[in-house]
Scaffold this active site. Structure first.
Site, mmCIF file in Angstrom:
data_model
loop_
_atom_site.group_PDB
_atom_site.id
_atom_site.type_symbol
_atom_site.label_atom_id
_atom_site.label_comp_id
_atom_site.label_asym_id
_atom_site.label_seq_id
_atom_site.Cartn_x
_atom_site.Cartn_y
_atom_site.Cartn_z
ATOM 1 C CE LYS A 1 -4.222 0.368 2.720
ATOM 2 N NZ LYS A 1 -4.637 0.555 4.117
HETATM 3 C C1 E4P Z 1 -8.143 0.839 4.149
HETATM 4 O O1 E4P Z 1 -7.280 0.319 3.474
HETATM 5 C C2 E4P Z 1 -7.866 1.693 5.329
HETATM 6 O O2 E4P Z 1 -7.010 0.981 6.211
HETATM 7 C C3 E4P Z 1 -9.098 2.110 6.075
HETATM 8 O O3 E4P Z 1 -10.268 1.818 5.374
HETATM 9 C C4 E4P Z 1 -8.976 3.497 6.611
HETATM 10 O O4 E4P Z 1 -10.195 3.938 7.078
HETATM 11 P P1 E4P Z 1 -10.425 5.005 8.218
HETATM 12 O O5 E4P Z 1 -10.905 6.250 7.565
HETATM 13 O O6 E4P Z 1 -11.489 4.381 9.060
HETATM 14 O O7 E4P Z 1 -9.120 5.183 8.967
#
Ligand code: E4P
Length: 183
Positions: free
Chosen positions: A83
């Site tokens: 990522k």
């Molecule tokens: C996805 O890959 C992320 O880890 C996650 O959905 C982040 O979401 P948040 O806005 O709840 O931190």
């Protein structure tokens, strides 16, 4: 539509896997920091439990650092998708890693132009952050619709991974729009 779980908690994953609905996992540095184990050990364990893509995020903010870290993360298990945050460095890192056949999830995507650039440099997944957009009074789901349309227009293979979901309605709307994955 595939369903990923957005957690690094082994117990939570072990609880869901037997249902047969978990297609993959998304983690991030904050989620991994909540666990007691060393992050690479946690990621290895998650990959053993879920035989689907497991996103592991880089911490570096420069392209070279992202590429270095991305290679290390990808070496943990064949199921790891690296990522990288959207930005100049992330776009460069994505292109390099993708050319090495490392799957990349371009995350923190807040606009259709960002999603377009991520697809052009070979991202396997792109993660529009719907909840965070809703938080600033901008429709996250409208962005998902735009990205699905753009990818369809040009037959990009990049999968739309709807992230930062906050309610079951996000999942329903994503499925109706034809998004590939919700986490
Ligand atoms: C996805 O890959 C992320 O880890 C996650 O959905 C982040 O979401 P948040 O806005 O709840 O931190």
């Amino acid at each position: 539509m595939k369903l990923f779980v957005d957690t690094a908690n082994i117990a939570a994953i072990e609880d869901l896997v037997p249902l047969g609905i978990v297609d993959g996992v998304t983690t991030n540095p904050s989620l991994l920091a909540k666990e007691d184990e060393d992050p690479s050990e946690t990621l290895k364990r998650i990959c053993e439990l879920v035989r689907g893509p497991v996103s592991a995020e880089v911490i570096a903010t420069d392209a070279e650092g992202m590429i270095r870290e991305g290679r290390q993360l990808a070496a943990i298990d064949e199921h790891i998708a690296v990522k990288v945050p959207f930005g100049r460095a992330g776009v460069r890192a994505c292109g390099t890693l993708a050319r090495e056949n490392i799957r990349v999830n371009v995350t923190l995507v807040f606009s259709p132009t960002q999603a377009l650039l991520a697809a052009k440099v070979g991202a396997t997944f792109v993660s529009p952050f719907v909840g965070r957009l809703d938080d600033i009074a901008t429709s996250g789901m409208e962005l998902v619709g735009q990205v699905v349309e753009i990818y369809d227009n040009y037959e990009f293979a990049t999968e739309v991974l709807v992230a930062s979901t906050r309610s079951p309605m996000h999942i329903v709307e994503a499925a109706r729009m034809g998004a590939d994955i919700c986490t």
